[in-house]
Scaffold this motif. Structure first.
Motif, short mmCIF file in Angstrom:
data_model
loop_
_atom_site.label_atom_id
_atom_site.label_comp_id
_atom_site.label_asym_id
_atom_site.label_seq_id
_atom_site.Cartn_x
_atom_site.Cartn_y
_atom_site.Cartn_z
N PHE A 148 0.79 -1.03 0.12
CA PHE A 148 0.06 0.01 0.03
C PHE A 148 0.83 1.10 0.00
CE2 PHE A 148 -3.75 2.40 0.73
CZ PHE A 148 -3.48 3.38 1.58
N TYR A 149 1.77 1.28 0.88
CA TYR A 149 2.62 2.57 1.03
C TYR A 149 3.48 3.04 -0.28
CZ TYR A 149 7.00 0.22 1.51
OH TYR A 149 8.40 -0.65 1.32
N ILE A 150 3.77 2.22 -1.10
CA ILE A 150 4.35 2.80 -2.57
C ILE A 150 3.07 3.02 -3.47
CG2 ILE A 150 6.30 1.46 -1.99
CD1 ILE A 150 5.36 -0.67 -4.24
N ASN A 151 1.79 2.73 -3.30
CA ASN A 151 0.97 3.04 -4.31
C ASN A 151 0.25 4.34 -4.48
OD1 ASN A 151 1.41 0.30 -4.84
ND2 ASN A 151 -0.58 -0.07 -5.65
N TYR A 162 -1.88 -2.05 -10.02
CA TYR A 162 -1.32 -3.24 -9.77
C TYR A 162 -0.87 -3.92 -10.76
CZ TYR A 162 -1.20 -7.73 -7.22
OH TYR A 162 -0.91 -9.11 -6.61
N TYR A 163 0.65 -4.17 -10.71
CA TYR A 163 1.38 -4.73 -11.90
C TYR A 163 0.73 -4.31 -13.09
CZ TYR A 163 3.47 -7.90 -8.68
OH TYR A 163 4.05 -8.19 -7.50
N GLY A 164 0.58 -2.99 -13.55
CA GLY A 164 0.22 -2.55 -14.68
C GLY A 164 -1.24 -2.39 -15.04
N ASP A 165 -1.89 -2.99 -14.25
CA ASP A 165 -3.43 -2.95 -14.66
C ASP A 165 -4.20 -2.06 -13.30
OD1 ASP A 165 -3.07 -6.19 -15.66
OD2 ASP A 165 -3.20 -4.45 -16.79
N ASP A 166 -5.20 -1.47 -13.77
CA ASP A 166 -6.08 -1.11 -12.78
C ASP A 166 -6.75 -1.99 -11.68
OD1 ASP A 166 -6.72 1.65 -15.09
OD2 ASP A 166 -6.13 1.97 -12.97
#
Length: 115
Positions: free
Chosen positions: A29-32, A99-103
């Protein structure tokens, strides 16, 4: 399990307030960066607010000064405080992250503002 779960929606009178929460699991979470979007009936989904991993925020012009996005990295949760609500704020509100390039989306929560 990777998921976003919104809560806090409901029915409120114009001028009232609501606080939405989006609890996350399975992501770092903290990097997103996290975003809140909304979609009203018959309209396209629009970005309401976004907060970076460092806490920088941006808002749609329609909600500036009324809505506040915040995050709690200890709870892996992002919030949307909505004040001075207007009938035109009525919509399904969803949180989003990448998340890994996807929404990655939550299921959404319905907010209805009565006049």
């Amino acid at each position: 399990q990777v998921q976003l779960v919104e809560s806090g929606g409901g029915l409120v009178q114009a001028g009232g307030s609501l606080r939405l929460s989006c609890a996350t699991s399975g992501i770092i979470f903290y990097i997103n960066a996290m975003g809140w979007y909304r979609q009203a009936p018959g309209k396209q989904r629009e970005l309401v607010a976004v907060i970076s991993s460092g806490g920088t925020t941006n808002y749609a012009d329609s909600v500036k000064g009324r809505f506040t996005i915040s995050r709690d990295n200890t709870r892996n949760t992002v919030y949307l405080q909505m004040n001075s609500l207007k009938p035109e704020d009525t919509a399904v509100y969803s949180c989003d992250t990448r998340y890994y390039g996807d929404d990655l989306w939550g299921q959404g929560t319905q907010d209805t503002v009565s006049s």
